[in-house]
Design an enzyme around this catalytic site. Sequence first.
Site, PDB file in Angstrom:
ATOM      1  N   GLY A 178       5.042   7.000  12.545  1.00 16.06           N
ATOM      2  CA  GLY A 178       6.194   6.713  13.395  1.00 16.06           C
ATOM      3  C   GLY A 178       6.442   7.830  14.376  1.00 16.06           C
ATOM      4  O   GLY A 178       6.586   8.990  13.959  1.00 16.06           O
ATOM      5  N   CYS A 188      -0.371  -3.157   0.549  1.00 17.93           N
ATOM      6  CA  CYS A 188      -0.823  -3.656   1.861  1.00 17.93           C
ATOM      7  C   CYS A 188      -2.272  -3.259   2.155  1.00 17.93           C
ATOM      8  O   CYS A 188      -2.616  -2.071   2.161  1.00 17.93           O
ATOM      9  CB  CYS A 188       0.112  -3.059   2.912  1.00 17.93           C
ATOM     10  SG  CYS A 188      -0.460  -3.220   4.601  1.00 17.93           S
ATOM     11  N   ASP A 232     -14.519  -0.861  15.969  1.00 17.80           N
ATOM     12  CA  ASP A 232     -13.087  -0.545  15.887  1.00 17.80           C
ATOM     13  C   ASP A 232     -12.531  -1.147  14.605  1.00 17.80           C
ATOM     14  O   ASP A 232     -13.168  -1.985  13.967  1.00 17.80           O
ATOM     15  CB  ASP A 232     -12.333  -1.074  17.111  1.00 17.80           C
ATOM     16  CG  ASP A 232     -11.009  -0.326  17.321  1.00 17.80           C
ATOM     17  OD1 ASP A 232     -10.726   0.621  16.558  1.00 17.80           O
ATOM     18  OD2 ASP A 232     -10.248  -0.698  18.229  1.00 17.80           O
ATOM     19  N   ASP A 233     -11.322  -0.712  14.237  1.00 17.79           N
ATOM     20  CA  ASP A 233     -10.766  -1.156  12.953  1.00 17.79           C
ATOM     21  C   ASP A 233     -10.178  -2.556  13.025  1.00 17.79           C
ATOM     22  O   ASP A 233     -10.209  -3.299  12.065  1.00 17.79           O
ATOM     23  CB  ASP A 233      -9.681  -0.179  12.490  1.00 17.79           C
ATOM     24  CG  ASP A 233      -8.468  -0.266  13.386  1.00 17.79           C
ATOM     25  OD1 ASP A 233      -8.545   0.217  14.530  1.00 17.79           O
ATOM     26  OD2 ASP A 233      -7.456  -0.854  12.962  1.00 17.79           O
ATOM     27  N   CYS A 284       7.243   3.200   9.269  1.00 25.60           N
ATOM     28  CA  CYS A 284       7.932   4.448   8.965  1.00 25.60           C
ATOM     29  C   CYS A 284       7.143   5.311   7.990  1.00 25.60           C
ATOM     30  O   CYS A 284       6.245   4.837   7.295  1.00 25.60           O
ATOM     31  CB  CYS A 284       9.285   4.179   8.300  1.00 25.60           C
ATOM     32  SG  CYS A 284      10.346   3.088   9.222  1.00 25.60           S
ATOM     33  N   TYR A 320      -6.036   0.460   8.966  1.00 28.68           N
ATOM     34  CA  TYR A 320      -5.575   1.137  10.183  1.00 28.68           C
ATOM     35  C   TYR A 320      -4.467   2.159   9.956  1.00 28.68           C
ATOM     36  O   TYR A 320      -4.502   3.254  10.499  1.00 28.68           O
ATOM     37  CB  TYR A 320      -5.069   0.099  11.187  1.00 28.68           C
ATOM     38  CG  TYR A 320      -4.323   0.696  12.363  1.00 28.68           C
ATOM     39  CD1 TYR A 320      -5.015   1.281  13.420  1.00 28.68           C
ATOM     40  CD2 TYR A 320      -2.930   0.705  12.403  1.00 28.68           C
ATOM     41  CE1 TYR A 320      -4.334   1.849  14.493  1.00 28.68           C
ATOM     42  CE2 TYR A 320      -2.242   1.277  13.468  1.00 28.68           C
ATOM     43  CZ  TYR A 320      -2.952   1.851  14.510  1.00 28.68           C
ATOM     44  OH  TYR A 320      -2.288   2.415  15.553  1.00 28.68           O
ATOM     45  N   SER A 374      -9.323   5.333  15.613  1.00 20.25           N
ATOM     46  CA  SER A 374      -9.147   4.316  14.571  1.00 20.25           C
ATOM     47  C   SER A 374     -10.469   3.767  14.038  1.00 20.25           C
ATOM     48  O   SER A 374     -10.550   3.379  12.883  1.00 20.25           O
ATOM     49  CB  SER A 374      -8.264   3.183  15.098  1.00 20.25           C
ATOM     50  OG  SER A 374      -8.807   2.660  16.289  1.00 20.25           O
ATOM     51  N   CYS A 396       2.774  -9.600  10.541  1.00 19.60           N
ATOM     52  CA  CYS A 396       3.234  -8.965   9.297  1.00 19.60           C
ATOM     53  C   CYS A 396       4.744  -9.126   9.204  1.00 19.60           C
ATOM     54  O   CYS A 396       5.461  -8.940  10.180  1.00 19.60           O
ATOM     55  CB  CYS A 396       2.876  -7.485   9.285  1.00 19.60           C
ATOM     56  SG  CYS A 396       3.483  -6.650   7.795  1.00 19.60           S
ATOM     57  N   CYS A 420      -1.558 -10.852   6.731  1.00 13.90           N
ATOM     58  CA  CYS A 420      -1.897 -10.843   8.164  1.00 13.90           C
ATOM     59  C   CYS A 420      -3.261 -11.490   8.408  1.00 13.90           C
ATOM     60  O   CYS A 420      -3.522 -12.006   9.491  1.00 13.90           O
ATOM     61  CB  CYS A 420      -1.816  -9.432   8.748  1.00 13.90           C
ATOM     62  SG  CYS A 420      -2.842  -8.210   7.912  1.00 13.90           S
ATOM     63  N   CYS A 432      -1.803  -7.376  -0.644  1.00  6.92           N
ATOM     64  CA  CYS A 432      -1.232  -8.325   0.315  1.00  6.92           C
ATOM     65  C   CYS A 432      -2.247  -8.524   1.437  1.00  6.92           C
ATOM     66  O   CYS A 432      -2.682  -7.563   2.065  1.00  6.92           O
ATOM     67  CB  CYS A 432       0.083  -7.798   0.894  1.00  6.92           C
ATOM     68  SG  CYS A 432       0.767  -8.913   2.140  1.00  6.92           S
ATOM     69  N   ASN A 468      11.302   2.644   4.260  1.00  8.57           N
ATOM     70  CA  ASN A 468      10.090   2.160   4.919  1.00  8.57           C
ATOM     71  C   ASN A 468       9.831   0.746   4.404  1.00  8.57           C
ATOM     72  O   ASN A 468       9.675   0.553   3.205  1.00  8.57           O
ATOM     73  CB  ASN A 468       8.916   3.083   4.570  1.00  8.57           C
ATOM     74  CG  ASN A 468       7.562   2.566   5.071  1.00  8.57           C
ATOM     75  OD1 ASN A 468       6.530   2.882   4.511  1.00  8.57           O
ATOM     76  ND2 ASN A 468       7.560   1.783   6.128  1.00  8.57           N
ATOM     77  N   GLY A 469       9.783  -0.209   5.311  1.00  8.64           N
ATOM     78  CA  GLY A 469       9.519  -1.586   4.907  1.00  8.64           C
ATOM     79  C   GLY A 469      10.395  -2.540   5.674  1.00  8.64           C
ATOM     80  O   GLY A 469      10.958  -2.185   6.712  1.00  8.64           O
TER      81      GLY A 469
END
Length: 472
Positions: free
Chosen positions: A42, A251, A360-361, A16, A257, A298, A397, A449, A446, A116-117
């Site tokens: 989003g 994050c 790419d990312d 979001c 990305y 990206s 994630c 991932c 964080c 958002n989260g």
Amino acid sequence: MSNVTDLTSDRFHDECGLFAIIDNAEAANLAYLGLHGLQHRGQESAGLVTSDGQTLHAYRRLGLVSDVFTPDVLQKLLGPRAIGHVRYSTAGGTHLSNTQPFVVHFRHGSMAVAHNGNLTNALILREEMERLGAIFQSTTDTEVLVHLMARSGGLDSVETISQALYRARGSYSILFLTPKMVVAARDPHGIRPLCLGRIGDAWVISSESVAFDLVGATFEQDIAPGELIAFDSEGKMQRHRPFPQKPNRSCLFEYVYFARPDTQLDGRSVYHARKEMGAILSQEHPVEADIVIPIPDSGTPAALGYAQKTALPFEMGLIRSHYVGRTFIEPKQSIRNFGVMLKLNPSRAVLDGKRVIVVDDSLVRGTTSKKIVENIRRAGAKEVHIRISSPPIRHACRYGIDTPTDEELIAHSKTPEETAAYIGADSLGYLSLKGLERAVRSKGNCTACFSGDYPIDFHDEGRILQLNLEGL
Ligand code: AMP
């Protein structure tokens, strides 16, 4: 409980963007532009709620910001204060009832909320409140917060919000609007971003600083992890620290990305961070080649960084169409990899006879990359070397980025060599976690991932499993 699968998918996949403006005559128009600047966060739904000091005015729809808000709608969103939200969710969660900001009426009056989260204890809290008689209208975890507020004994909005957030675990950057107050808060680990800016005397708040550019605002500072900022009816700002202090865990994937390259996160330009990721990647995984090409958009800044560091020519070997809609009618005569071709056309003029480094990312499932490699070869490339400007993503994630389950992530079960074979590349190199952290220049982010090191427990784990089985 109805529709359990929805609840699960929503809660893992909420991506979001948030925007707020406090005390500007053009609040709705500017918030609309702000949301447009956050559209990349989003694309499923967009919503705005304004306050004229007495009443809240709300409008939410599925669709892109520019489609949802016509001049007619914006004219009806009255008042000098606004909060807005854009939301992406996977198929199961696309319902009007899940679009935000939510508007609720309870004993403190009306309130709008935009989140958002991902709250990692939302199911536990939801069950607890359902036992006490609460009825839920949506499947998002944001509504859980609303019920917590309704039950809080807080004397004013700030106390009510603080008490509700105190029980929440997981990630949240969140905005609240009442007829008299605006409140913004960021979770104690600061997982999702949120920052503060100014237009003249008016304050603005955004998920990313890039949204300030379009509304002519200047960036002031990031809202600190664990901070709650309240604006009263006079526009006076008060800053609170109602939660226990926790280490910063913003994050890392936002830098890789999710955030736009023209954003600043924690004082670091995302564009420069991505270029440095590419430069470090070129040192960690060198290979003899003729050209470097990005997978646009990206991979573009990282590819530039890779090319500049190695002094190899940077070329656009894949041309992106910006006009691809949701569905497209495929011609009867079958065209290989039609969907990917539609978006990214390999240019034979650039690729024919070349040894190509493709940057790419990130790699997620590996499905798109496999098709891209095949298309690049069909356009005449002699060798295709894939370079990824992030470490292997091995873990889903749980804090608000849309990743599939662990099992669907290609790096969860395959080594880089196996992955290279699967996607048909001559070689594959990932940026190391150390390299990524060096490029981002901040500490303690964080990394869940990539590393599986989740900074916040996933309190609902057993429950989701149980509910999924019940849903079968
Ligand atoms: P794949 O080849 O199927 O693994 O897809 C990789 C592509 O997905 C890369 O180009 C990434 O930029 C993109 N990507 C990574 N994370 C996300 C995300 N959360 N949502 C949408 N696309 C993503």
